[in-house]
Design a protein around this motif. Structure first.
Motif, PDB file in Angstrom:
ATOM      1  N   GLU A 134       0.820  -1.205   0.000  1.00  0.00           N
ATOM      2  CA  GLU A 134       0.000   0.000   0.000  1.00  0.00           C
ATOM      3  C   GLU A 134       0.860   1.264   0.000  1.00  0.00           C
ATOM      4  O   GLU A 134       0.525   2.261  -0.645  1.00  0.00           O
ATOM      5  N   GLN A 135       1.969   1.228   0.725  1.00  0.00           N
ATOM      6  CA  GLN A 135       2.861   2.388   0.751  1.00  0.00           C
ATOM      7  C   GLN A 135       3.459   2.642  -0.634  1.00  0.00           C
ATOM      8  O   GLN A 135       3.584   3.801  -1.065  1.00  0.00           O
ATOM      9  N   LEU A 136       3.830   1.582  -1.350  1.00  0.00           N
ATOM     10  CA  LEU A 136       4.376   1.745  -2.699  1.00  0.00           C
ATOM     11  C   LEU A 136       3.316   2.304  -3.650  1.00  0.00           C
ATOM     12  O   LEU A 136       3.634   3.111  -4.537  1.00  0.00           O
ATOM     13  N   GLN A 137       2.064   1.891  -3.491  1.00  0.00           N
ATOM     14  CA  GLN A 137       0.998   2.442  -4.330  1.00  0.00           C
ATOM     15  C   GLN A 137       0.838   3.948  -4.102  1.00  0.00           C
ATOM     16  O   GLN A 137       0.661   4.710  -5.059  1.00  0.00           O
ATOM     17  N   ARG A 138       0.898   4.368  -2.833  1.00  0.00           N
ATOM     18  CA  ARG A 138       0.810   5.803  -2.542  1.00  0.00           C
ATOM     19  C   ARG A 138       2.004   6.549  -3.133  1.00  0.00           C
ATOM     20  O   ARG A 138       1.853   7.650  -3.683  1.00  0.00           O
ATOM     21  N   ARG A 139       3.172   5.951  -3.031  1.00  0.00           N
ATOM     22  CA  ARG A 139       4.376   6.588  -3.594  1.00  0.00           C
ATOM     23  C   ARG A 139       4.265   6.736  -5.103  1.00  0.00           C
ATOM     24  O   ARG A 139       4.665   7.759  -5.675  1.00  0.00           O
ATOM     25  N   LEU A 140       3.696   5.732  -5.777  1.00  0.00           N
ATOM     26  CA  LEU A 140       3.539   5.787  -7.222  1.00  0.00           C
ATOM     27  C   LEU A 140       2.572   6.901  -7.621  1.00  0.00           C
ATOM     28  O   LEU A 140       2.797   7.620  -8.605  1.00  0.00           O
ATOM     29  N   ALA A 141       1.516   7.089  -6.838  1.00  0.00           N
ATOM     30  CA  ALA A 141       0.554   8.158  -7.127  1.00  0.00           C
ATOM     31  C   ALA A 141       1.210   9.535  -6.968  1.00  0.00           C
ATOM     32  O   ALA A 141       0.975  10.449  -7.774  1.00  0.00           O
ATOM     33  N   GLU A 142       2.053   9.699  -5.940  1.00  0.00           N
ATOM     34  CA  GLU A 142       2.767  10.962  -5.741  1.00  0.00           C
ATOM     35  C   GLU A 142       3.688  11.266  -6.933  1.00  0.00           C
ATOM     36  O   GLU A 142       3.759  12.400  -7.408  1.00  0.00           O
ATOM     37  N   LEU A 143       4.400  10.252  -7.395  1.00  0.00           N
ATOM     38  CA  LEU A 143       5.299  10.457  -8.532  1.00  0.00           C
ATOM     39  C   LEU A 143       4.521  10.814  -9.794  1.00  0.00           C
ATOM     40  O   LEU A 143       4.985  11.629 -10.609  1.00  0.00           O
ATOM     41  N   ASP A 144       3.354  10.197  -9.971  1.00  0.00           N
ATOM     42  CA  ASP A 144       2.519  10.545 -11.130  1.00  0.00           C
ATOM     43  C   ASP A 144       2.136  12.028 -11.097  1.00  0.00           C
ATOM     44  O   ASP A 144       2.170  12.714 -12.129  1.00  0.00           O
ATOM     45  N   GLN A 145       1.789  12.540  -9.920  1.00  0.00           N
ATOM     46  CA  GLN A 145       1.431  13.958  -9.795  1.00  0.00           C
ATOM     47  C   GLN A 145       2.622  14.866 -10.101  1.00  0.00           C
ATOM     48  O   GLN A 145       2.495  15.872 -10.804  1.00  0.00           O
ATOM     49  N   LYS A 146       3.797  14.516  -9.566  1.00  0.00           N
ATOM     50  CA  LYS A 146       4.981  15.339  -9.810  1.00  0.00           C
ATOM     51  C   LYS A 146       5.359  15.337 -11.294  1.00  0.00           C
ATOM     52  O   LYS A 146       5.748  16.367 -11.852  1.00  0.00           O
ATOM     53  N   LEU A 147       5.264  14.170 -11.930  1.00  0.00           N
ATOM     54  CA  LEU A 147       5.580  14.087 -13.352  1.00  0.00           C
ATOM     55  C   LEU A 147       4.617  14.937 -14.174  1.00  0.00           C
ATOM     56  O   LEU A 147       5.017  15.594 -15.151  1.00  0.00           O
ATOM     57  N   ALA A 148       3.349  14.958 -13.780  1.00  0.00           N
ATOM     58  CA  ALA A 148       2.364  15.764 -14.509  1.00  0.00           C
ATOM     59  C   ALA A 148       2.689  17.260 -14.401  1.00  0.00           C
ATOM     60  O   ALA A 148       2.598  18.006 -15.394  1.00  0.00           O
TER      61      ALA A 148
END
Length: 583
Positions: free
Chosen positions: A448-462
């Motif tokens: 679950e922590q990795l899923q949250r981290r992936l969502a954060e990176l998606d936002q930063k990349l956008a």
């Protein structure tokens, strides 16, 4: 008021500005700018290429820990480091900058930061500082070769039985003799009278323009060396040879008693033939001498050099040993090495299971394995105190042996008995089930922590993509947006790879019977390894169970301390002599 900490260094006590001068300049610089210099860290007589200097590491540790310090001040970059690789210097500065500190060099007023210009200047200066040592190393090697070819001592500890003769050109200036208490005597070269004595810990240092050769020391020492070679050549055991030279009152140049570890190199030193040999091994981290040329090194370990690369000068000084005795000693040393082959590493591969676990109850030193051969050819394995065995009888006056088979059999039997009991222990199996559930739960949390981290990176990349589309290429490059995008994309791939490893997080756990079966299989493998495995396997397994073994020669027993996690008692009663009823 801004608080600052400083750093000062010099490579030797005869070059560069003294530490006091550097300290005074840092204090003046800080005072001029209204800063409070709270502490100055220092490294004396340590090369700048050593990135693990104690003063430097303490500076970095305190800079990262203290929030009240805002500035790290040193005189120049070459005081901070002379790295072999300039990147090491950049990383050193980055450690301090990442701690939120300003890094300022007082000589130029230059301040290091994370900008491209500062990084470029830092890289160039660190390369130049390292190149200074690189050129110095090459020039030093050339100077040493020149001295060796002239029959002069290349440097290093003086062999026992010789004294240093310091020369100014061809003129003898003084004789330096190492004394038994670790001090040094300075003698007049004409009268051989002592003109000065340096206390232990203070060593004589010749001037840069002076050279050094060897001359025989006082006759008693010369006779001791000759007797040492003659006794060893005649086949006397090293223990007898060692005890004889120690009983005569002779000591090493540091004031310590002789041991086998100090006598074996002495017996192999060609200086006793009057032969000056250089480049038998390389300690320099910068160059190696190969085919008569200085070749830059990429590694930094001690390196033995092939005989073809040795620089040899015959008849450089008076020999203390004749050729026949020397040849006989070298042949015995060769035969001994062939008989007692050792493998590389910190642990000798032997048939002694308790190496590193047994300690002497008298001096606290380690016990080592020794095989004793009887007159009928029977071999018996024992453990003996290293301190006493090496001739340091003042530290450990007790001479005793511990039968290896008795202690080893007792320990293996104890472990096998406890393994058998643990194999059917219900509480242990219950603990295993709880631990498996806990680990499984940790795996879900990690997923679950990795899923949250992936969502954060998606936002930063956008966000970065939005900036890139709204700016021209040159501006985006200047702001480092392309680099930031590449870094975020790389982190995104890493997180996705980690997520892929947790795909099976939802699988069902094995039931209690399956866990018990698997645990029983593990215990079977442990018992098999301890009963019939290789020595290295047994030694590793015993190390998980046995904490410490202490031999008490006064009580005639061995105390075996086992780790309380698996064992709840201390076993005592292993006698030094044949098996007792206490077992």
């Amino acid at each position: 008021m801004i608080q600052a900490i400083g750093y000062i260094r010099r490579s030797t006590d005869r070059q560069e500005e003294s530490l006091d001068q550097q300290r005074a300049k840092l204090e003046a610089y800080a005072k001029q700018r209204g800063w409070e210099l709270t502490h100055v860290y220092s490294d004396d007589a340590i090369t700048g290429s050593d990135m693990m200097r104690p003063g430097l590491r303490q500076l970095i540790e305190d800079a990262q820990r203290r929030d009240d310090v805002g500035v790290v001040l040193t005189w120049d970059r070459n005081r901070l480091a002379r790295p072999k690789d300039p990147v090491d210097g950049l990383l050193l500065e980055r450690e301090l900058l990442s701690a939120g500190k300003q890094v300022i060099y007082a000589a130029t007023g230059q301040q290091a930061d994370k900008s491209f210009a500062s990084g470029l200047i830092s890289y160039v200066e660190h390369y130049q500082n390292g190149d200074y040592l690189r050129k110095l190393s090459r020039d030093t090697v050339r100077g040493i070769i020149s001295r060796v070819e002239r029959g002069l001592w290349p440097g290093g500890p003086i062999p026992f039985g010789y004294d240093r003769l310091i020369l100014d050109g061809d003129t003898p200036k003084r004789i330096i003799r190492d004394l038994e208490d670790g001090s040094q005597a300075i003698l007049d070269p004409d009268t051989f009278e002592v003109v000065e004595q340096l206390p232990k810990g203070r060593r004589h240092k010749k001037q840069d323009h002076e050279t050094c050769t060897l001359i025989p020391s006082d006759p008693a020492r010369v006779r001791a060396v000759q007797k040492l070679f003659a006794d060893y050549s005649a086949g006397k055991p090293m223990r007898i040879v060692r005890d004889a030279i120690n009983a005569s009152g002779f000591r090493t140049s540091r004031g310590s008693m002789f041991s086998a570890a100090t006598l074996f190199p002495l017996l192999e030193n060609p200086a006793y033939l009057g032969r000056c040999v250089y480049n038998r091994r390389t300690l320099s981290k910068w160059h190696r001498l190969k085919n008569g040329q200085s070749v830059e090194r990429q590694d930094e370990d001690v390196e033995k050099r092939p005989e073809d690369d040795w620089i040899v000068a015959e008849n450089a000084w008076p020999a203390l040993v004749d050729e026949d005795t020397w040849a006989s000693v070298q042949q015995r040393r060769k035969d001994s090495r062939n008989t007692h082959q050792k493998t590389s590493g910190s642990c000798i591969r032997s048939n002694y299971l308790l190496t590193g676990l047994m300690f002497c109850g008298v001096c606290g030193g380690k016990l080592t394995g020794q095989t004793i051969k009887s007159g009928k050819g029977y071999r018996t394995r024992y453990y003996v105190c290293c301190t006493h065995h090496n001739g340091q009888h003042e530290r450990c006056p007790k001479r005793y042996t511990v039968p290896a088979k008795v202690v080893e059999d007792h320990i293996t039997t104890t472990i096998l008995r406890d393994l058998a009991a643990l194999r059917d222990d219900d509480k242990l199996h219950e603990y295993i089930q709880q631990e498996v559930r806990r680990v499984h739960g940790s795996g879900r949390d990690a997923f679950e922590q990795l899923q949250r981290r992936l969502a954060e990176l998606d936002q930063k990349l956008a966000k970065v993509r939005d900036h890139l589309t709204s700016l021209d290429t040159e501006t985006a490059e200047t702001l480092g947006l392309y680099s930031e995008a590449q870094l975020l994309a790389e982190k995104h791939r890493e997180v996705e790879a980690e997520l892929a490893k947790h795909e099976d997080v939802g699988k069902l756990l094995p039931d209690a019977d399956e866990l018990r079966r698997r645990a029983a299989a593990v215990f079977d493998r442990l018992e098999s390894a301890l009963s019939g495995g290789e020595v290295e396997e047994k030694r590793e397994l015993i190390g998980y169970f046995v904490q410490k073994i202490k031999a008490d020669p006064d009580q005639g027993k061995v105390q075996i301390s086992l780790y309380p996690a698996l064992f709840s008692r201390v076993v005592a009663g292993v006698g030094f002599e044949p098996t007792t009823s206490g077992l």
